[in-house]
Write a protein that holds these residues in place. Structure first.
Motif, PDB file in Angstrom:
ATOM      1  N   ALA A   1     -23.380   0.147 -14.388  1.00 16.34           N
ATOM      2  CA  ALA A   1     -24.786  -0.255 -14.259  1.00 16.34           C
ATOM      3  C   ALA A   1     -25.725   0.927 -14.480  1.00 16.34           C
ATOM      4  O   ALA A   1     -26.886   0.743 -14.831  1.00 16.34           O
ATOM      5  CB  ALA A   1     -25.034  -0.866 -12.883  1.00 16.34           C
ATOM      6  N   PHE A   2     -25.219   2.153 -14.275  1.00 16.75           N
ATOM      7  CA  PHE A   2     -26.035   3.357 -14.455  1.00 16.75           C
ATOM      8  C   PHE A   2     -25.687   4.076 -15.756  1.00 16.75           C
ATOM      9  O   PHE A   2     -26.543   4.690 -16.370  1.00 16.75           O
ATOM     10  CB  PHE A   2     -25.846   4.317 -13.279  1.00 16.75           C
ATOM     11  CG  PHE A   2     -26.022   3.661 -11.935  1.00 16.75           C
ATOM     12  CD1 PHE A   2     -27.116   2.862 -11.661  1.00 16.75           C
ATOM     13  CD2 PHE A   2     -25.078   3.833 -10.945  1.00 16.75           C
ATOM     14  CE1 PHE A   2     -27.272   2.255 -10.423  1.00 16.75           C
ATOM     15  CE2 PHE A   2     -25.224   3.235  -9.701  1.00 16.75           C
ATOM     16  CZ  PHE A   2     -26.320   2.444  -9.436  1.00 16.75           C
ATOM     17  N   GLY A   3     -24.433   4.051 -16.146  1.00 21.11           N
ATOM     18  CA  GLY A   3     -24.017   4.686 -17.394  1.00 21.11           C
ATOM     19  C   GLY A   3     -24.182   6.194 -17.427  1.00 21.11           C
ATOM     20  O   GLY A   3     -24.488   6.761 -18.476  1.00 21.11           O
ATOM     21  N   ILE A   4     -23.974   6.850 -16.290  1.00 18.51           N
ATOM     22  CA  ILE A   4     -24.104   8.313 -16.264  1.00 18.51           C
ATOM     23  C   ILE A   4     -23.027   8.925 -17.158  1.00 18.51           C
ATOM     24  O   ILE A   4     -21.858   8.579 -17.064  1.00 18.51           O
ATOM     25  CB  ILE A   4     -24.002   8.855 -14.833  1.00 18.51           C
ATOM     26  CG1 ILE A   4     -25.124   8.281 -13.969  1.00 18.51           C
ATOM     27  CG2 ILE A   4     -24.033  10.386 -14.829  1.00 18.51           C
ATOM     28  CD1 ILE A   4     -24.987   8.574 -12.486  1.00 18.51           C
ATOM     29  N   GLU A   5     -23.443   9.815 -18.033  1.00 23.07           N
ATOM     30  CA  GLU A   5     -22.534  10.495 -18.962  1.00 23.07           C
ATOM     31  C   GLU A   5     -22.190  11.877 -18.410  1.00 23.07           C
ATOM     32  O   GLU A   5     -22.943  12.827 -18.593  1.00 23.07           O
ATOM     33  CB  GLU A   5     -23.171  10.594 -20.346  1.00 23.07           C
ATOM     34  CG  GLU A   5     -23.438   9.232 -20.957  1.00 23.07           C
ATOM     35  CD  GLU A   5     -24.232   9.299 -22.246  1.00 23.07           C
ATOM     36  OE1 GLU A   5     -24.413  10.404 -22.807  1.00 23.07           O
ATOM     37  OE2 GLU A   5     -24.700   8.232 -22.693  1.00 23.07           O
TER      38      GLU A   5
END
Length: 174
Positions: free
Chosen positions: A152-156
């Motif tokens: 849901a956040f897609g932190i890379e």
């Protein structure tokens, strides 16, 4: 010190203005009046240090629930890390978006994380130390977190997570 806005309202990159001479350099890293002028919380209620033995250590994503929200200024004093601010403010135009910044002892850069945002980091070097200036006292019952790897956040994250506390690994998905 220079404040550089990010896409997350209230999250700023703080770049020190180093004044160098034959002794080395000097730089201001905190100025409550400058922060207040920018509409940020310039209060410091406590300071904390985090030592992380191994590269690949992830801490986060942490925040304090209302009414105990806290702003943080995060700076690397030894080693290197990738620092993340995640907007969890439902009314924000950047709700569930994030900003990441590489902080190192050499670059002296800090990240200001505003109230209502979660914070976490991944160490990029062994023996990394992190210094926090925090606007409110820690309230254990208000401590919360979200998953560092929630789609849901897609932190890379820039490197593999190799060390994580069970609490941080076990936060619920959104």
């Amino acid at each position: 010190m220079n404040l550089e806005p990010t896409k997350i309202p209230g999250c700023v990159v703080v770049r020190p203005e180093r004044h160098a001479d034959d002794r080395g350099h000097f730089a201001r890293t905190w100025d409550g009046a400058v922060l207040a002028e920018a509409g940020l919380n310039g209060v410091v209620a406590q300071c904390s240090v985090s030592y992380n033995a191994a590269a690949g250590t992830l801490r986060g994503m942490h925040y304090q629930a209302a009414p105990y929200e806290e702003a943080k200024l995060v700076r690397c004093t030894r080693g290197a890390l990738y620092d993340v601010c995640l907007d969890l403010r439902p009314g924000s135009p950047t709700f569930r978006q994030w900003h990441g910044e590489t902080l190192t002892a050499e670059n002296g850069v800090a990240l200001y994380v505003p109230e209502g945002c979660a914070h976490g980091f991944l160490t990029l070097e062994d023996a990394t130390e992190v210094f926090y200036m925090i606007s409110a006292p820690y309230a254990p019952d208000a401590g919360r977190g979200v998953r560092w790897d929630d789609p849901a956040f897609g932190i890379e994250w820039p490197a593999e997570v190799r060390v994580i506390h069970p609490r941080d690994a076990g936060y619920p998905w959104v």
